[in-house]
Design a protein around this motif. Structure first.
Motif, PDB file in Angstrom:
ATOM      1  N   PRO A 176       0.798  -1.233   0.000  1.00 24.31           N
ATOM      2  CA  PRO A 176       0.000   0.000   0.000  1.00 24.31           C
ATOM      3  C   PRO A 176       0.832   1.286   0.000  1.00 24.31           C
ATOM      4  O   PRO A 176       0.332   2.336  -0.372  1.00 24.31           O
ATOM      5  CB  PRO A 176      -0.830  -0.118   1.283  1.00 24.31           C
ATOM      6  CG  PRO A 176      -0.124  -1.118   2.120  1.00 24.31           C
ATOM      7  CD  PRO A 176       0.613  -2.032   1.190  1.00 24.31           C
ATOM      8  N   ASP A 177       2.114   1.196   0.356  1.00 21.30           N
ATOM      9  CA  ASP A 177       2.958   2.385   0.407  1.00 21.30           C
ATOM     10  C   ASP A 177       3.577   2.745  -0.949  1.00 21.30           C
ATOM     11  O   ASP A 177       4.202   3.788  -1.090  1.00 21.30           O
ATOM     12  CB  ASP A 177       4.066   2.202   1.444  1.00 21.30           C
ATOM     13  CG  ASP A 177       4.887   0.946   1.200  1.00 21.30           C
ATOM     14  OD1 ASP A 177       4.308  -0.088   0.808  1.00 21.30           O
ATOM     15  OD2 ASP A 177       6.111   0.991   1.402  1.00 21.30           O
ATOM     16  N   ILE A 178       3.405   1.886  -1.961  1.00 20.02           N
ATOM     17  CA  ILE A 178       3.983   2.148  -3.284  1.00 20.02           C
ATOM     18  C   ILE A 178       2.892   2.684  -4.202  1.00 20.02           C
ATOM     19  O   ILE A 178       1.843   2.056  -4.350  1.00 20.02           O
ATOM     20  CB  ILE A 178       4.596   0.859  -3.879  1.00 20.02           C
ATOM     21  CG1 ILE A 178       5.706   0.349  -2.963  1.00 20.02           C
ATOM     22  CG2 ILE A 178       5.116   1.113  -5.286  1.00 20.02           C
ATOM     23  CD1 ILE A 178       6.268  -0.982  -3.384  1.00 20.02           C
ATOM     24  N   PRO A 179       3.120   3.850  -4.805  1.00 17.25           N
ATOM     25  CA  PRO A 179       2.107   4.403  -5.714  1.00 17.25           C
ATOM     26  C   PRO A 179       1.793   3.439  -6.852  1.00 17.25           C
ATOM     27  O   PRO A 179       2.680   2.805  -7.414  1.00 17.25           O
ATOM     28  CB  PRO A 179       2.768   5.677  -6.258  1.00 17.25           C
ATOM     29  CG  PRO A 179       3.830   6.016  -5.269  1.00 17.25           C
ATOM     30  CD  PRO A 179       4.292   4.704  -4.693  1.00 17.25           C
ATOM     31  N   SER A 180       0.513   3.326  -7.164  1.00 19.51           N
ATOM     32  CA  SER A 180       0.089   2.396  -8.199  1.00 19.51           C
ATOM     33  C   SER A 180      -1.015   3.013  -9.052  1.00 19.51           C
ATOM     34  O   SER A 180      -2.008   3.506  -8.516  1.00 19.51           O
ATOM     35  CB  SER A 180      -0.423   1.108  -7.557  1.00 19.51           C
ATOM     36  OG  SER A 180      -1.094   0.320  -8.515  1.00 19.51           O
ATOM     37  N   ARG A 181      -0.838   2.950 -10.345  1.00 22.66           N
ATOM     38  CA  ARG A 181      -1.905   3.394 -11.255  1.00 22.66           C
ATOM     39  C   ARG A 181      -3.103   2.473 -11.128  1.00 22.66           C
ATOM     40  O   ARG A 181      -4.230   2.899 -11.334  1.00 22.66           O
ATOM     41  CB  ARG A 181      -1.387   3.407 -12.695  1.00 22.66           C
ATOM     42  CG  ARG A 181      -0.279   4.423 -12.918  1.00 22.66           C
ATOM     43  CD  ARG A 181       0.070   4.595 -14.380  1.00 22.66           C
ATOM     44  NE  ARG A 181       0.633   3.413 -14.993  1.00 22.66           N
ATOM     45  CZ  ARG A 181       1.925   3.231 -15.244  1.00 22.66           C
ATOM     46  NH1 ARG A 181       2.799   4.164 -14.920  1.00 22.66           N
ATOM     47  NH2 ARG A 181       2.358   2.136 -15.823  1.00 22.66           N
ATOM     48  N   ARG A 182      -2.881   1.228 -10.791  1.00 21.78           N
ATOM     49  CA  ARG A 182      -3.984   0.278 -10.615  1.00 21.78           C
ATOM     50  C   ARG A 182      -4.895   0.747  -9.472  1.00 21.78           C
ATOM     51  O   ARG A 182      -6.098   0.624  -9.542  1.00 21.78           O
ATOM     52  CB  ARG A 182      -3.438  -1.117 -10.323  1.00 21.78           C
ATOM     53  CG  ARG A 182      -4.509  -2.188 -10.245  1.00 21.78           C
ATOM     54  CD  ARG A 182      -3.901  -3.568 -10.153  1.00 21.78           C
ATOM     55  NE  ARG A 182      -3.218  -3.954 -11.358  1.00 21.78           N
ATOM     56  CZ  ARG A 182      -3.805  -4.476 -12.442  1.00 21.78           C
ATOM     57  NH1 ARG A 182      -5.094  -4.656 -12.454  1.00 21.78           N
ATOM     58  NH2 ARG A 182      -3.102  -4.803 -13.490  1.00 21.78           N
ATOM     59  N   LYS A 183      -4.306   1.282  -8.418  1.00 22.99           N
ATOM     60  CA  LYS A 183      -5.093   1.792  -7.291  1.00 22.99           C
ATOM     61  C   LYS A 183      -5.770   3.106  -7.651  1.00 22.99           C
ATOM     62  O   LYS A 183      -6.869   3.384  -7.199  1.00 22.99           O
ATOM     63  CB  LYS A 183      -4.178   2.032  -6.077  1.00 22.99           C
ATOM     64  CG  LYS A 183      -3.602   0.789  -5.472  1.00 22.99           C
ATOM     65  CD  LYS A 183      -2.761   1.179  -4.267  1.00 22.99           C
ATOM     66  CE  LYS A 183      -1.500   0.386  -4.199  1.00 22.99           C
ATOM     67  NZ  LYS A 183      -0.604   0.835  -3.151  1.00 22.99           N
TER      68      LYS A 183
END
Length: 181
Positions: free
Chosen positions: A25-32
């Motif tokens: 959850p701490d890594i930026p994700s375009r999926r999120k």
């Protein structure tokens, strides 16, 4: 391979599919950020057509976890995408990448952070032939056809290849040269 790099104080970076974004959850994700983007919708439609409704929620991918033996240690960086990986490397003046890992014929070559995207950004890319495996079927596995194809494509179109023995030797020489006498 990773232990040898760590011992030589060579950065070990991890690039993971953003299908595992919920686990980090701490890594930026375009999926999120854009779960209903046109691309995400097309991907979901394609997977559901091939594998049935809600495939992403009930597939092995939904429960996939990185094997502990290849998980980041301490402050080793993990990336989902080429851009932040590239920025991290450039900030440290790193221009050579040594690839080992799964899916030689797919991820190592072309996924985010893979050799082709990084070659396009002027990195020297080296594949460790005996530290990778392609996506094999039961029929192709005995001869490692996908692996051999991926290695061939890497050597032909992307960069160099070597063996784990040669990499270990290079790491030892690097450590010896850097150590005070």
């Amino acid at each position: 391979m990773m232990d040898a790099a760590r011992e030589a104080r060579i950065p070990v970076c991890h690039v993971e599919t953003d299908w595992m974004a919920d686990r980090y959850p701490d890594i930026p994700s375009r999926r999120k950020e854009r779960p209903t983007s046109p691309q995400a919708s097309r991907q979901r439609e394609m997977l559901e057509r091939a594998h049935g409704k809600d495939y992403l929620d009930r597939s092995p991918l939904a429960a996939m976890q990185r094997a502990e033996i290849v998980s980041p240690l301490n402050d080793e960086p993990l990336f989902f995408y080429t851009d932040p990986f590239d920025a991290w490397l450039k900030a440290r003046h790193i221009d050579t990448l040594v690839y080992a890992g799964f899916a030689t014929d797919m991820c190592v070559l072309g996924a985010e952070g893979g050799a082709r995207p990084m070659l396009a950004r002027d990195y020297r890319c080296i594949l460790v032939r005996d530290a990778t495996v392609g996506v094999e079927t039961p029929e192709s596995f005995p001869e490692r056809l996908a692996t051999r194809y991926g290695i061939h494509r890497f050597e032909w179109q992307v960069g160099y290849s070597t063996t784990s023995e040669d990499v270990h030797r290079a790491f030892e020489e690097f450590t010896t040269r850097r150590s005070p006498d």
